[in-house]
Design a protein around this motif. Structure first.
Motif, mmCIF file in Angstrom:
data_model
loop_
_atom_site.group_PDB
_atom_site.id
_atom_site.type_symbol
_atom_site.label_atom_id
_atom_site.label_comp_id
_atom_site.label_asym_id
_atom_site.label_seq_id
_atom_site.Cartn_x
_atom_site.Cartn_y
_atom_site.Cartn_z
ATOM 1 N N LEU A 147 0.820 -1.204 0.000
ATOM 2 C CA LEU A 147 0.000 0.000 0.000
ATOM 3 C C LEU A 147 0.858 1.260 0.000
ATOM 4 C CD1 LEU A 147 -2.868 -0.952 2.494
ATOM 5 C CD2 LEU A 147 -2.919 -0.977 -0.006
ATOM 6 N N GLN A 148 1.895 1.268 0.840
ATOM 7 C CA GLN A 148 2.707 2.475 0.969
ATOM 8 C C GLN A 148 3.466 2.809 -0.309
ATOM 9 O OE1 GLN A 148 3.016 4.624 4.121
ATOM 10 N NE2 GLN A 148 3.312 5.714 2.206
ATOM 11 N N SER A 149 3.660 1.810 -1.184
ATOM 12 C CA SER A 149 4.375 2.069 -2.441
ATOM 13 C C SER A 149 3.439 2.310 -3.614
ATOM 14 C CB SER A 149 5.287 0.873 -2.768
ATOM 15 O OG SER A 149 4.528 -0.324 -2.901
ATOM 16 N N ASN A 150 2.136 2.409 -3.318
ATOM 17 C CA ASN A 150 1.133 2.622 -4.359
ATOM 18 C C ASN A 150 0.732 4.101 -4.400
ATOM 19 O OD1 ASN A 150 -1.044 2.673 -6.086
ATOM 20 N ND2 ASN A 150 -2.277 1.196 -4.937
ATOM 21 N N PRO A 151 1.096 4.844 -5.454
ATOM 22 C CA PRO A 151 0.792 6.277 -5.527
ATOM 23 C C PRO A 151 -0.699 6.600 -5.476
ATOM 24 C CG PRO A 151 2.452 5.690 -7.142
ATOM 25 C CD PRO A 151 1.911 4.402 -6.607
ATOM 26 N N SER A 152 -1.558 5.635 -5.784
ATOM 27 C CA SER A 152 -2.998 5.894 -5.770
ATOM 28 C C SER A 152 -3.623 5.634 -4.393
ATOM 29 C CB SER A 152 -3.703 5.021 -6.813
ATOM 30 O OG SER A 152 -3.596 3.648 -6.497
ATOM 31 N N TRP A 153 -2.823 5.123 -3.464
ATOM 32 C CA TRP A 153 -3.350 4.878 -2.122
ATOM 33 C C TRP A 153 -3.535 6.204 -1.387
ATOM 34 C CZ3 TRP A 153 -0.502 3.911 2.921
ATOM 35 C CH2 TRP A 153 -1.359 3.387 3.893
ATOM 36 N N PRO A 154 -4.665 6.427 -0.717
ATOM 37 C CA PRO A 154 -4.936 7.714 -0.060
ATOM 38 C C PRO A 154 -3.854 8.174 0.909
ATOM 39 C CG PRO A 154 -6.924 6.395 -0.145
ATOM 40 C CD PRO A 154 -5.818 5.508 -0.629
ATOM 41 N N CYS A 193 -4.627 -3.787 11.956
ATOM 42 C CA CYS A 193 -4.635 -2.326 11.991
ATOM 43 C C CYS A 193 -6.022 -1.876 12.439
ATOM 44 C CB CYS A 193 -4.325 -1.755 10.608
ATOM 45 S SG CYS A 193 -4.621 0.023 10.478
ATOM 46 N N PRO A 194 -6.149 -1.262 13.604
ATOM 47 C CA PRO A 194 -7.467 -0.843 14.088
ATOM 48 C C PRO A 194 -8.006 0.409 13.407
ATOM 49 C CG PRO A 194 -5.786 -0.215 15.653
ATOM 50 C CD PRO A 194 -5.085 -1.000 14.582
ATOM 51 N N TYR A 204 -6.410 13.111 18.570
ATOM 52 C CA TYR A 204 -7.865 12.933 18.614
ATOM 53 C C TYR A 204 -8.546 13.220 17.285
ATOM 54 C CZ TYR A 204 -6.870 12.436 23.519
ATOM 55 O OH TYR A 204 -6.346 11.988 24.712
ATOM 56 N N LYS A 205 -7.898 12.762 16.224
ATOM 57 C CA LYS A 205 -8.475 12.815 14.890
ATOM 58 C C LYS A 205 -8.720 11.392 14.409
ATOM 59 C CE LYS A 205 -5.950 17.041 13.683
ATOM 60 N NZ LYS A 205 -4.948 17.637 12.750
ATOM 61 N N GLY A 206 -9.783 11.197 13.617
ATOM 62 C CA GLY A 206 -10.036 9.877 13.065
ATOM 63 C C GLY A 206 -11.345 9.281 13.503
ATOM 64 N N GLY A 207 -11.438 7.959 13.411
ATOM 65 C CA GLY A 207 -12.662 7.249 13.733
ATOM 66 C C GLY A 207 -12.849 7.019 15.222
ATOM 67 N N GLU A 208 -13.966 6.395 15.568
ATOM 68 C CA GLU A 208 -14.318 6.184 16.968
ATOM 69 C C GLU A 208 -13.521 5.028 17.571
ATOM 70 O OE1 GLU A 208 -16.145 8.262 18.660
ATOM 71 O OE2 GLU A 208 -16.433 9.438 16.821
ATOM 72 N N VAL A 209 -13.141 5.208 18.827
ATOM 73 C CA VAL A 209 -12.315 4.220 19.499
ATOM 74 C C VAL A 209 -13.057 2.900 19.709
ATOM 75 C CG1 VAL A 209 -12.909 4.918 21.852
ATOM 76 C CG2 VAL A 209 -10.658 3.940 21.377
ATOM 77 N N GLU A 235 -10.592 -0.753 7.848
ATOM 78 C CA GLU A 235 -10.681 0.617 7.353
ATOM 79 C C GLU A 235 -10.228 0.675 5.889
ATOM 80 O OE1 GLU A 235 -9.199 4.683 9.290
ATOM 81 O OE2 GLU A 235 -7.537 3.495 8.532
ATOM 82 N N SER A 236 -9.152 -0.031 5.563
ATOM 83 C CA SER A 236 -8.613 -0.031 4.206
ATOM 84 C C SER A 236 -9.356 -0.975 3.275
ATOM 85 C CB SER A 236 -7.126 -0.412 4.238
ATOM 86 O OG SER A 236 -6.387 0.519 4.995
ATOM 87 N N ASN A 237 -9.887 -2.064 3.851
ATOM 88 C CA ASN A 237 -10.644 -3.033 3.051
ATOM 89 C C ASN A 237 -11.893 -3.457 3.821
ATOM 90 O OD1 ASN A 237 -11.702 -5.073 1.501
ATOM 91 N ND2 ASN A 237 -9.919 -6.416 1.634
#
Length: 245
Positions: A147-154, A193-194, A204-209, A235-237
Motif C-alpha cells: 500500500l505504501q508504495s502505491n501512488p494511488s493509495w490515499p 490495523c485498528p 484525537y483525529k479519526g474514527g471512533e475508538v 478501514e482499508s478493506n
C-alpha cells in the motif's frame, strides 16, 4: 474464563479493548509500563462496573518487567489464552528517511519491534497451555509495503512516518514468521490495523475508538476455522478486511 494480556492498556485503543473484553467476560491483565497508572485505570473501571481486571507492570523495553509479569500470571492462572501486543510509539514527526537520526529509529524499534518479540517469546509457553491460543499484533496500514508504495493509495503521502512505518513493517514480518512456525498448532497469529482513531496518538483525529476496539477483539476471539498469518485493516478493506503485506 479466558485470560488476556494486553500491553499498553492504560489508555487509547488499548483501554477501549480492555473495556470490551471485560464486558465479554474475559479476565484481562492490563499491561502498563507505569503500574500506578495501570492501577488507577483498573480502579476507575471497576468503579464503573467492569470486572475481572488486574493491572500488571509491563515495560516492553525492559525484560525484567516482562518476565515478572509472566511469572505472576503463571502463578495466578497457569496459562494464557490471548496476547495482544498493543504497546507502541509513533516517535517525533515529521520523520525523514534521509535526515532522521538513527538513534530515533532505534528508540521506536525498541518498542514497536523488539518489544513485541520480547513479550511474545516470554509468554509463548503460557500460551501453549491454552486450547485456543491467540496472538494479535497491533499494526498499521502504513506499515504495508504494498500500500505504501502505491501512488494511488490515499495515505501514499504519509512518508513523514518513515520510522514508525518501518518499525511496523518489521513487526509485520515477525508476525508472518511467527505464524509460520506455529502453523501446525492451535495458534492463530495475525496483524491488525485498528484504523486511524481518535486518541492522543492521533491528536484525537479519526474514527471512533469503540470501532477500533471491536476490530481488535474480532481477531483475538476467532475460532479454529479463522485465519492465521494474515494482515487485516477493515478501514482499508471494508469487504474482507485483509490487506497486502
Amino acid at each position: 474464563m479466558k485470560t488476556v494480556v494486553i500491553t499498553g492498556g492504560n489508555k487509547g485503543i488499548g483501554l477501549e479493548t480492555i473495556k470490551q473484553l471485560s464486558k465479554k467476560g474475559l479476565f484481562v491483565y492490563v499491561g502498563s509500563r507505569d503500574i500506578e497508572k495501570g492501577n488507577a485505570i483498573v480502579k476507575e473501571l471497576t468503579g464503573n462496573g467492569f470486572k475481572n481486571l488486574k493491572a500488571i507492570e509491563i515495560d516492553v523495553t525492559k525484560l525484567d518487567t516482562i518476565l515478572f509479569a509472566k511469572h505472576l500470571i503463571e502463578k495466578e492462572q497457569g496459562h494464557l489464552d490471548i496476547l495482544i501486543n498493543n504497546a507502541g510509539i509513533s516517535g517525533i514527526v515529521p520523520q525523514s528517511a534521509l535526515e532522521t537520526n538513527i538513534d530515533h529509529f532505534k528508540e521506536v524499534f525498541e518498542v514497536n519491534f523488539y518489544g513485541v518479540v520480547g513479550v511474545t517469546q516470554a509468554f509463548i509457553n503460557l500460551l501453549r497451555k491454552s486450547p485456543q491460543p491467540r496472538i494479535v499484533n497491533i499494526s498499521t496500514s502504513v506499515g504495508s509495503l504494498s500500500l505504501q508504495s502505491n501512488p494511488s493509495w490515499p495515505a501514499y503521502e504519509y512518508a513523514k512516518y518513515t520510522v514508525y512505518a518501518s518499525s511496523k513493517s518489521a513487526m509485520n514480518m515477525y508476525t508472518v514468521q511467527l505464524a509460520y512456525e506455529l502453523r501446525d498448532t492451535a495458534f492463530k497469529v495475525n496483524a491488525v490495523c485498528p484504523g486511524y482513531t481518535k486518541t492522543d496518538f492521533t491528536n484525537y483525529k479519526g474514527g471512533e475508538v469503540k470501532a477500533a476496539g471491536k476490530c481488535i477483539i474480532k481477531y483475538a476471539l476467532i475460532d479454529q476455522n479463522g485465519p492465521t498469518g494474515k494482515f487485516f485493516s477493515e478501514e482499508s478493506n471494508p469487504h474482507t478486511g485483509e490487506i497486502p503485506w
